[in-house]
Design a protein around this motif. Structure first.
Motif, PDB file in Angstrom:
ATOM      1  N   GLU A  31       0.842  -1.192   0.000  1.00 14.93           N
ATOM      2  CA  GLU A  31       0.000   0.000   0.000  1.00 14.93           C
ATOM      3  C   GLU A  31       0.881   1.248   0.000  1.00 14.93           C
ATOM      4  O   GLU A  31       1.910   1.291   0.669  1.00 14.93           O
ATOM      5  CB  GLU A  31      -0.889  -0.008   1.239  1.00 14.93           C
ATOM      6  CG  GLU A  31      -1.883   1.112   1.284  1.00 14.93           C
ATOM      7  CD  GLU A  31      -2.811   0.995   2.475  1.00 14.93           C
ATOM      8  OE1 GLU A  31      -3.375   2.023   2.871  1.00 14.93           O
ATOM      9  OE2 GLU A  31      -2.975  -0.125   3.006  1.00 14.93           O
ATOM     10  N   TYR A  38      -4.962   2.685  -7.759  1.00 18.84           N
ATOM     11  CA  TYR A  38      -3.739   2.217  -8.403  1.00 18.84           C
ATOM     12  C   TYR A  38      -3.998   1.965  -9.883  1.00 18.84           C
ATOM     13  O   TYR A  38      -5.070   1.503 -10.270  1.00 18.84           O
ATOM     14  CB  TYR A  38      -3.242   0.922  -7.745  1.00 18.84           C
ATOM     15  CG  TYR A  38      -2.911   1.109  -6.290  1.00 18.84           C
ATOM     16  CD1 TYR A  38      -1.643   1.508  -5.895  1.00 18.84           C
ATOM     17  CD2 TYR A  38      -3.873   0.904  -5.311  1.00 18.84           C
ATOM     18  CE1 TYR A  38      -1.339   1.705  -4.559  1.00 18.84           C
ATOM     19  CE2 TYR A  38      -3.575   1.089  -3.971  1.00 18.84           C
ATOM     20  CZ  TYR A  38      -2.311   1.493  -3.604  1.00 18.84           C
ATOM     21  OH  TYR A  38      -2.018   1.683  -2.270  1.00 18.84           O
ATOM     22  N   SER A  62      -7.733  -1.832  -4.403  1.00 18.99           N
ATOM     23  CA  SER A  62      -7.077  -2.904  -3.657  1.00 18.99           C
ATOM     24  C   SER A  62      -5.602  -2.964  -4.036  1.00 18.99           C
ATOM     25  O   SER A  62      -5.196  -2.451  -5.074  1.00 18.99           O
ATOM     26  CB  SER A  62      -7.749  -4.235  -3.994  1.00 18.99           C
ATOM     27  OG  SER A  62      -7.044  -5.317  -3.436  1.00 18.99           O
ATOM     28  N   THR A  63      -4.803  -3.611  -3.211  1.00 15.51           N
ATOM     29  CA  THR A  63      -3.382  -3.810  -3.520  1.00 15.51           C
ATOM     30  C   THR A  63      -3.128  -5.243  -3.995  1.00 15.51           C
ATOM     31  O   THR A  63      -2.055  -5.796  -3.801  1.00 15.51           O
ATOM     32  CB  THR A  63      -2.497  -3.487  -2.303  1.00 15.51           C
ATOM     33  OG1 THR A  63      -2.891  -4.339  -1.218  1.00 15.51           O
ATOM     34  CG2 THR A  63      -2.625  -2.035  -1.902  1.00 15.51           C
ATOM     35  N   ALA A  83       0.693   4.291  -8.004  1.00 19.91           N
ATOM     36  CA  ALA A  83      -0.348   4.831  -7.131  1.00 19.91           C
ATOM     37  C   ALA A  83      -0.796   6.200  -7.631  1.00 19.91           C
ATOM     38  O   ALA A  83      -0.010   6.939  -8.234  1.00 19.91           O
ATOM     39  CB  ALA A  83       0.182   4.935  -5.705  1.00 19.91           C
TER      40      ALA A  83
END
Length: 117
Positions: A31, A38, A62-63, A83
């Motif tokens: 994150e 992202y 979400s990552t 990001a």
């Protein structure tokens, strides 16, 4: 090693493979503070141009992501993530190592996940 090189080295290995099968790869990345979303891109071995990536999404919150319907003949695959805050990109671009799908033999020899009791 300079601090910029260290940053590049850390960013290079920030994306990790967490699962794969014969047609999909699931990746994860750390994150980024202040990130709202992202942008995820990928490329494969059939791409002839350097840095020719396909955008998968620029709205991920979400990552973690799974790319399905990959053709094993086109591997290996490389992903990159950047990001974004409300306005622009923030932080360093993260790039994966080259990732491969499982072969049919590898997929068939995988241990099944335990059943919940």
């Amino acid at each position: 090693m300079s601090s910029s090189t260290a940053t590049q080295d850390n960013s290079k290995h920030a994306i990790v493979l967490i699962d794969s099968d014969t047609t999909s790869l699931t990746i994860s990345w750390p994150e980024v503070p202040r990130a709202r979303r992202y942008a995820l891109e990928y490329t494969d071995a059939t791409t002839n141009e350097t840095n020719a990536y396909t955008v998968l999404s620029d709205k991920l919150t979400s990552t973690q992501a799974r790319k399905r319907n990959l053709d094993p003949k086109n591997g290996p695959f490389t992903f990159r993530v950047r990001a974004r805050d409300e306005v622009d990109f923030i932080g360093e671009m993260m790039t994966s190592d080259e990732l491969n799908l499982l072969s049919e033999d590898e997929a068939n020899s995988r241990m099944e996940a335990p059943l919940a009791t």
